[in-house]
Design a protein around this motif. Structure first.
Motif, mmCIF file in Angstrom:
data_model
loop_
_atom_site.group_PDB
_atom_site.id
_atom_site.type_symbol
_atom_site.label_atom_id
_atom_site.label_comp_id
_atom_site.label_asym_id
_atom_site.label_seq_id
_atom_site.Cartn_x
_atom_site.Cartn_y
_atom_site.Cartn_z
ATOM 1 N N LEU A 175 -6.590 129.442 15.298
ATOM 2 C CA LEU A 175 -6.954 128.165 14.679
ATOM 3 C C LEU A 175 -7.035 128.286 13.157
ATOM 4 C CD1 LEU A 175 -7.670 125.278 15.388
ATOM 5 C CD2 LEU A 175 -10.056 125.960 15.489
ATOM 6 N N ILE A 176 -7.532 129.404 12.660
ATOM 7 C CA ILE A 176 -7.590 129.619 11.211
ATOM 8 C C ILE A 176 -6.178 129.712 10.636
ATOM 9 C CG2 ILE A 176 -8.197 131.321 9.452
ATOM 10 C CD1 ILE A 176 -10.733 131.853 11.040
ATOM 11 N N ALA A 177 -5.307 130.439 11.293
ATOM 12 C CA ALA A 177 -3.933 130.580 10.805
ATOM 13 C C ALA A 177 -3.207 129.237 10.814
ATOM 14 C CB ALA A 177 -3.175 131.596 11.649
ATOM 15 N N ALA A 178 -3.285 128.526 11.922
ATOM 16 C CA ALA A 178 -2.606 127.232 12.020
ATOM 17 C C ALA A 178 -3.241 126.215 11.084
ATOM 18 C CB ALA A 178 -2.652 126.729 13.461
ATOM 19 N N GLY A 179 -4.561 126.213 10.993
ATOM 20 C CA GLY A 179 -5.242 125.251 10.124
ATOM 21 C C GLY A 179 -4.953 125.472 8.653
ATOM 22 N N GLY A 202 -5.367 139.875 22.062
ATOM 23 C CA GLY A 202 -6.019 140.758 21.117
ATOM 24 C C GLY A 202 -5.206 141.069 19.873
ATOM 25 N N SER A 203 -3.994 140.566 19.763
ATOM 26 C CA SER A 203 -3.151 140.867 18.613
ATOM 27 C C SER A 203 -3.140 139.676 17.664
ATOM 28 C CB SER A 203 -1.734 141.196 19.075
ATOM 29 O OG SER A 203 -0.925 141.441 17.964
ATOM 30 N N TRP A 204 -3.909 139.759 16.597
ATOM 31 C CA TRP A 204 -3.968 138.702 15.597
ATOM 32 C C TRP A 204 -3.214 139.094 14.335
ATOM 33 C CZ3 TRP A 204 -6.168 140.305 11.061
ATOM 34 C CH2 TRP A 204 -6.927 141.479 11.137
ATOM 35 N N ARG A 205 -2.780 140.327 14.226
ATOM 36 C CA ARG A 205 -2.112 140.808 13.008
ATOM 37 C C ARG A 205 -0.798 140.085 12.717
ATOM 38 N NH1 ARG A 205 -4.466 145.549 15.116
ATOM 39 N NH2 ARG A 205 -6.135 146.280 13.750
ATOM 40 N N PRO A 206 0.032 139.765 13.713
ATOM 41 C CA PRO A 206 1.246 139.006 13.382
ATOM 42 C C PRO A 206 0.938 137.632 12.778
ATOM 43 C CG PRO A 206 1.466 139.981 15.550
ATOM 44 C CD PRO A 206 0.052 140.203 15.121
ATOM 45 N N TRP A 207 -0.143 137.008 13.204
ATOM 46 C CA TRP A 207 -0.507 135.708 12.640
ATOM 47 C C TRP A 207 -0.954 135.859 11.195
ATOM 48 C CZ3 TRP A 207 -4.021 134.183 17.308
ATOM 49 C CH2 TRP A 207 -3.231 134.004 18.435
ATOM 50 N N ALA A 208 -1.739 136.882 10.933
ATOM 51 C CA ALA A 208 -2.185 137.129 9.559
ATOM 52 C C ALA A 208 -0.997 137.486 8.674
ATOM 53 C CB ALA A 208 -3.220 138.254 9.540
ATOM 54 N N GLY A 209 -0.059 138.246 9.199
ATOM 55 C CA GLY A 209 1.141 138.581 8.437
ATOM 56 C C GLY A 209 1.997 137.371 8.140
ATOM 57 N N THR A 210 2.098 136.462 9.094
ATOM 58 C CA THR A 210 2.873 135.245 8.877
ATOM 59 C C THR A 210 2.249 134.396 7.784
ATOM 60 O OG1 THR A 210 3.616 135.247 11.173
ATOM 61 C CG2 THR A 210 3.752 133.158 9.982
ATOM 62 N N VAL A 211 0.930 134.268 7.806
ATOM 63 C CA VAL A 211 0.243 133.488 6.773
ATOM 64 C C VAL A 211 0.395 134.162 5.406
ATOM 65 C CG1 VAL A 211 -2.006 132.660 5.988
ATOM 66 C CG2 VAL A 211 -1.387 132.450 8.389
ATOM 67 N N ALA A 212 0.256 135.481 5.354
ATOM 68 C CA ALA A 212 0.379 136.204 4.088
ATOM 69 C C ALA A 212 1.804 136.128 3.534
ATOM 70 C CB ALA A 212 -0.037 137.653 4.271
ATOM 71 N N LEU A 213 2.797 136.325 4.383
ATOM 72 C CA LEU A 213 4.178 136.224 3.921
ATOM 73 C C LEU A 213 4.537 134.797 3.534
ATOM 74 C CD1 LEU A 213 6.082 138.633 6.318
ATOM 75 C CD2 LEU A 213 5.618 138.927 3.890
ATOM 76 N N LEU A 254 8.320 126.440 8.133
ATOM 77 C CA LEU A 254 8.767 127.554 8.977
ATOM 78 C C LEU A 254 7.597 128.438 9.401
ATOM 79 C CD1 LEU A 254 12.084 128.578 7.207
ATOM 80 C CD2 LEU A 254 11.821 127.529 9.460
ATOM 81 N N ALA A 255 6.693 128.732 8.478
ATOM 82 C CA ALA A 255 5.529 129.553 8.829
ATOM 83 C C ALA A 255 4.647 128.825 9.844
ATOM 84 C CB ALA A 255 4.730 129.893 7.575
ATOM 85 N N LEU A 256 4.478 127.524 9.657
ATOM 86 C CA LEU A 256 3.680 126.739 10.608
ATOM 87 C C LEU A 256 4.348 126.699 11.977
ATOM 88 C CD1 LEU A 256 1.157 124.993 10.948
ATOM 89 C CD2 LEU A 256 2.512 123.034 10.209
ATOM 90 N N ALA A 257 5.663 126.598 12.013
ATOM 91 C CA ALA A 257 6.379 126.604 13.293
ATOM 92 C C ALA A 257 6.218 127.943 14.000
ATOM 93 C CB ALA A 257 7.852 126.295 13.069
ATOM 94 N N VAL A 258 6.241 129.021 13.252
ATOM 95 C CA VAL A 258 6.046 130.348 13.858
ATOM 96 C C VAL A 258 4.656 130.456 14.465
ATOM 97 C CG1 VAL A 258 5.796 132.796 13.320
ATOM 98 C CG2 VAL A 258 7.750 131.531 12.449
ATOM 99 N N ILE A 259 3.640 129.994 13.739
ATOM 100 C CA ILE A 259 2.264 130.072 14.246
ATOM 101 C C ILE A 259 2.070 129.165 15.460
ATOM 102 C CG2 ILE A 259 -0.143 129.527 13.687
ATOM 103 C CD1 ILE A 259 0.800 132.130 12.476
#
Length: 127
Positions: free
Chosen positions: A16-20, A88-99, A73-78
């Motif tokens: 929710l944080i990543a998408a929001g 338990g894997s939140w790192r790809p979401w954080a990486g998508t937001v950072a990139l 594009l980043a929002l579509a990925v999330i």
């Protein structure tokens, strides 16, 4: 997202944080459309002999279009990441937001120094 992981273990909050955050950025870019062009400059770097130019963020018609495309594009990925859920894997979401954020800075670079800094961040993240 990393701080939330240590405080609260709920998995849905991280998504929710990543998408929001990406959705808020997308809406803010739509709001900025009416105020173009926008320039933001960092105060003069010291010493001026080494850094005659300071980094500049420039948002105009062309960079606004690319910025909306990058965030979309980043929002579509999330938003579609839920279908590829790995518990338990939140790192790809954080990486998508950072990139997405670093790409946004690269798209809105107003001078070569800012573009060089943004590309360096993207290269380090890719490494």
């Amino acid at each position: 997202m990393a701080a939330l992981r240590s405080i609260r273990g709920a998995y849905a909050y991280r998504w929710l944080i990543a998408a929001g955050s990406l959705l808020i950025t997308w809406i803010y870019l739509l709001f900025l459309r009416q105020r173009l062009p926008i320039e933001a400059q960092i105060p003069t770097w010291q010493p001026p002999v080494l850094f005659p130019d300071t980094p500049v963020i420039w948002l105009d018609q062309v960079s606004w279009t690319f910025a909306v495309a990058v965030i979309t594009l980043a929002l579509a990925v999330i938003l579609t990441a839920v279908s590829r859920l790995v518990v338990g894997s939140w790192r790809p979401w954080a990486g998508t937001v950072a990139l997405g954020g670093a790409s946004l800075v690269a798209v809105m670079a107003g001078n070569p120094l800012m573009l060089l800094l943004a590309w360096a961040v993207l290269d380090v993240a890719d490494l």
